[in-house]
Scaffold this motif. Structure first.
Motif, PDB file in Angstrom:
ATOM      1  N   PRO A   1       0.813  -1.220   0.000  1.00 22.59           N
ATOM      2  CA  PRO A   1       0.000   0.000   0.000  1.00 22.59           C
ATOM      3  C   PRO A   1       0.848   1.274   0.000  1.00 22.59           C
ATOM      4  CG  PRO A   1      -0.897  -1.589   1.574  1.00 22.59           C
ATOM      5  CD  PRO A   1       0.439  -2.119   1.126  1.00 22.59           C
ATOM      6  N   ALA A   2       1.955   1.247   0.728  1.00 15.88           N
ATOM      7  CA  ALA A   2       2.838   2.423   0.769  1.00 15.88           C
ATOM      8  C   ALA A   2       3.431   2.681  -0.609  1.00 15.88           C
ATOM      9  CB  ALA A   2       3.950   2.221   1.798  1.00 15.88           C
ATOM     10  N   ALA A   3       3.850   1.612  -1.286  1.00 15.87           N
ATOM     11  CA  ALA A   3       4.449   1.758  -2.610  1.00 15.87           C
ATOM     12  C   ALA A   3       3.420   2.308  -3.606  1.00 15.87           C
ATOM     13  CB  ALA A   3       4.995   0.413  -3.092  1.00 15.87           C
ATOM     14  N   LEU A   4       2.217   1.763  -3.548  1.00 14.84           N
ATOM     15  CA  LEU A   4       1.174   2.241  -4.467  1.00 14.84           C
ATOM     16  C   LEU A   4       0.845   3.704  -4.181  1.00 14.84           C
ATOM     17  CD1 LEU A   4      -0.955   1.789  -6.687  1.00 14.84           C
ATOM     18  CD2 LEU A   4      -2.533   1.058  -4.885  1.00 14.84           C
TER      19      LEU A   4
ATOM     20  N   ALA B   1       9.518   3.991  -8.994  1.00 16.44           N
ATOM     21  CA  ALA B   1       8.930   3.200 -10.081  1.00 16.44           C
ATOM     22  C   ALA B   1       8.041   4.098 -10.958  1.00 16.44           C
ATOM     23  CB  ALA B   1       8.117   2.049  -9.497  1.00 16.44           C
ATOM     24  N   ALA B   2       7.274   4.988 -10.298  1.00 17.61           N
ATOM     25  CA  ALA B   2       6.397   5.887 -11.058  1.00 17.61           C
ATOM     26  C   ALA B   2       7.209   6.894 -11.853  1.00 17.61           C
ATOM     27  CB  ALA B   2       5.445   6.609 -10.106  1.00 17.61           C
TER      28      ALA B   2
ATOM     29  N   ALA C   1       2.036  -4.075 -11.293  1.00 14.40           N
ATOM     30  CA  ALA C   1       2.539  -5.282 -11.963  1.00 14.40           C
ATOM     31  C   ALA C   1       4.028  -5.455 -11.653  1.00 14.40           C
ATOM     32  CB  ALA C   1       2.296  -5.177 -13.469  1.00 14.40           C
ATOM     33  N   GLY C   2       4.757  -4.345 -11.685  1.00 19.26           N
ATOM     34  CA  GLY C   2       6.189  -4.377 -11.361  1.00 19.26           C
ATOM     35  C   GLY C   2       6.415  -4.814  -9.912  1.00 19.26           C
ATOM     36  N   LEU C   3       5.577  -4.312  -9.041  1.00 20.00           N
ATOM     37  CA  LEU C   3       5.694  -4.648  -7.614  1.00 20.00           C
ATOM     38  C   LEU C   3       5.475  -6.144  -7.384  1.00 20.00           C
ATOM     39  CD1 LEU C   3       5.841  -3.751  -4.599  1.00 20.00           C
ATOM     40  CD2 LEU C   3       3.399  -3.379  -4.714  1.00 20.00           C
TER      41      LEU C   3
ATOM     42  N   MET D   1      -0.616   3.914 -15.639  1.00 15.49           N
ATOM     43  CA  MET D   1       0.730   3.907 -15.042  1.00 15.49           C
ATOM     44  C   MET D   1       0.742   3.174 -13.704  1.00 15.49           C
ATOM     45  SD  MET D   1       2.283   7.646 -15.638  1.00 15.49           S
ATOM     46  CE  MET D   1       2.887   8.146 -17.236  1.00 15.49           C
ATOM     47  N   LEU D   2      -0.298   3.403 -12.905  1.00 22.28           N
ATOM     48  CA  LEU D   2      -0.333   2.766 -11.582  1.00 22.28           C
ATOM     49  C   LEU D   2      -0.520   1.254 -11.718  1.00 22.28           C
ATOM     50  CD1 LEU D   2      -2.335   5.486  -9.646  1.00 22.28           C
ATOM     51  CD2 LEU D   2       0.116   4.976  -9.499  1.00 22.28           C
ATOM     52  N   HIS D   3      -1.240   0.864 -12.750  1.00 16.71           N
ATOM     53  CA  HIS D   3      -1.388  -0.553 -13.039  1.00 16.71           C
ATOM     54  C   HIS D   3      -0.015  -1.175 -13.315  1.00 16.71           C
ATOM     55  CE1 HIS D   3      -4.115  -3.819 -14.147  1.00 16.71           C
ATOM     56  NE2 HIS D   3      -3.115  -4.205 -14.921  1.00 16.71           N
TER      57      HIS D   3
END
Ligand code: MG
Length: 397
Positions: A323-326, A390-391, A356-358, A350-352
Motif C-alpha cells: 500500500p505504501a508503494a502504491l 517506479a512511477a 505489476a512491477g511490484l 501507469m499505476l497498473h
C-alpha cells in the motif's frame, strides 16, 4: 475544565481551514497551541494573527525565513521550520489533540510523534494509515493514544459503531461519490481535461484528493484506512457508489440492522465530532432536508471506470509495503498529471504498471525488505520511495 489545546498540522489546507473555522466558533473550548503549514506564508500569517498560537511551523525553510522577517504578533508566536518543527508541534507536552491534516507522506513522522506522545490524534492524513497502519495502531495501543477518524466516511462509521461491541459488527460499507465522471461513458474518458477532473460535484477539497476522487484511488486508500482503524479484513469492507454524498457510510450488524450516518457534505461536521469528542458541538450549519434531496441512489462500482480502487484492494491483499508503494506512486503520478504531463487515463494505466512491477519484484525474492514488511516509519517511507521511483521511471518515458 480548561480549553482543549490543539496542534493543527496542515493549517492552510482544506482540513486545516475547516478545523480552524470550527475551533474558532468555540474560543472557550479550544485553544490553538500550534499551527503548521508548508509554504503558504500569507495565509499562515493571517491564521497566526487570528488564532494567536504559541507556535507556528512553516515546513519549507525559505517560507519560515519570510515569515520570521514579517514578525507576526511582534514575536509572540515562535516560528519553527522543517521536520524538526513539525515533530515539536506534534509532540509538545502542552497539546491534547493533534489534527493530522497534512497532505502526503510528509505527514507520517509528525503523526507518529503525536501517537508516540499519547495524544488524541484526529486523523485526516490518509498516508498515516495507508503507509503504516499496523505500526500506528499498535503504537497507539501502547501509548494510550486515541485515533479519531476525521475522514468523512470513517467518521461516519465511527459514529455508527458508538455503543456496539466489535463482535456485533458484520461488515461496513464506504460510500463513494464517483467524482465528476460517474456519468461519462468510458469511451469518452480520453477527452477528459484537467479542469473537468478538478471539478468535484459534491465536495470542495484540495487538488490532489480531488483527482484521487475522480480516479477512485481515494476510496481505495480509504478501504486500507478502514482496515486498520476498525480492524476489519478486506472482505468485510465494501464500497458503493452513492452520488448524492448524503449517506457518508454504513454499518451492517450481525442482527441485520444497518446504521448509516447522513448529513450534508460539509467537512466541518466530522471535524467537529473529532474536536468535541465525546461530546457533539452545536454548529450553525444548514440542516439536511431529505425531502429536498428527494432520493438517495446506490450503485455497484464499475471496475473498468474506477480501476484505481481495485489496485488499492490488490495492494491491501499483498500487505507489507505494497500500500505504501502504491500510494507513493500515486502521489508522483497525480503530481505529474496536475502539471499537465499526460491525459487522465494514463493515471490508472501507469499505476497498473507499477503494481505489476511490484508483484514481479515480490515474486522474484529480490524485493527490498520494506516491500514485504513495515516495522518502522523508515520502512514505510522506504516502501513509499520505491513506489515513487517506479512511477518516476514511467513518467520520464
Ligand atoms: Mg473521504
Amino acid at each position: 475544565m480548561g480549553a482543549k489545546t490543539l496542534t493543527i498540522l496542515g493549517s492552510t489546507g482544506s482540513i486545516g481551514r475547516n478545523t480552524l473555522d470550527v475551533a474558532g466558533r468555540f474560543p472557550d473550548r479550544f485553544q490553538v497551541h500550534a499551527l503548521a503549514a508548508n509554504n503558504n506564508v500569507g495565509l499562515l500569517r493571517e491564521q497566526i494573527e487570528t488564532y494567536r498560537p504559541a507556535v507556528a511551523v512553516a515546513y519549507d525553510e525559505e517560507a519560515a525565513e519570510r515569515l520570521r522577517a514579517e514578525n507576526p504578533r511582534g514575536g509572540a508566536t515562535a516560528i519553527l521550520s522543517g521536520m524538526e518543527g513539525l515533530l515539536e508541534a506534534a509532540g509538545d507536552a502542552r497539546v491534547e489533540q493533534v489534527v493530522s491534516g497534512m497532505v502526503g507522506a510528509v505527514g507520517l513522522r509528525p503523526t507518529y510523534a503525536a501517537i508516540d506522545a499519547g495524544k488524541q490524534v484526529a486523523v485526516a492524513n490518509k498516508e498515516t494509515l495507508v503507509l503504516a497502519g499496523e505500526l500506528m495502531v499498535r503504537r497507539a495501543g501502547e501509548t494510550g493514544s486515541m485515533l479519531l477518524p476525521m475522514d468523512s466516511e470513517h467518521n461516519a462509521i465511527f459514529q455508527c459503531l458508538a455503543g456496539d461491541s466489535a463482535g456485533a459488527l458484520d461488515h461496513i460499507v464506504l460510500t463513494a461519490s464517483g467524482g465528476p465522471f460517474r456519468d461519462l461513458p468510458l469511451e469518452r474518458f480520453p477527452e477528459i481535461t484537467l479542469e473537468q477532473a478538478l471539478d468535484h460535484p459534491n465536495w470542495k477539497m484540495g487538488p490532489k484528493i480531488t483527482i484521487d476522487s475522480a480516479t477512485m484511488m481515494n476510496k481505495g486508500l480509504e478501504v486500507i484506512e478502514a482496515h486498520w482503524l476498525f480492524g476489519l479484513p478486506p472482505e468485510r469492507i465494501r464500497v458503493l457508489l452513492h452520488r448524492q454524498s448524503i449517506v457518508h457510510s454504513l454499518v451492517t450488524f450481525v442482527d441485520g440492522s444497518v446504521i448509516a450516518q447522513l448529513g450534508l457534505p460539509d467537512m466541518r461536521t466530522p471535524i467537529s465530532y473529532c474536536l468535541g469528542y465525546p461530546e457533539r458541538l452545536s454548529l450553525e450549519l444548514p440542516r439536511l432536508n431529505l425531502a429536498e434531496v428527494g432520493r438517495l441512489d446506490f450503485e455497484e462500482i464499475s471496475p473498468k471506470k474506477y480501476g484505481c480502487l481495485f489496485l488499492a484492494l490488490d495492494a491491501l491483499e499483498l500487505g507489507g509495503g505494497a500500500p505504501a508503494a502504491l500510494n507513493g506512486a500515486n502521489e508522483e503520478v497525480v503530481a505529474a498529471y496536475l502539471n499537465g504531463a499526460f491525459p487522465f487515463l494514463n493515471i490508472s494505466e501507469m499505476l497498473h504498471r507499477v503494481m505489476a512491477g511490484l508483484k514481479a519484484v515480490l515474486a522474484s525474492n529480490e524485493a527490498p525488505p520494506c516491500l514485504a514488511r513495515i516495522d518502522t516509519v523508515d520502512d514505510a517511507l522506504a516502501a513509499d520511495r520505491w513506489g515513487r521511483e517506479a512511477a518516476q521511471r514511467l513518467i520520464a518515458n
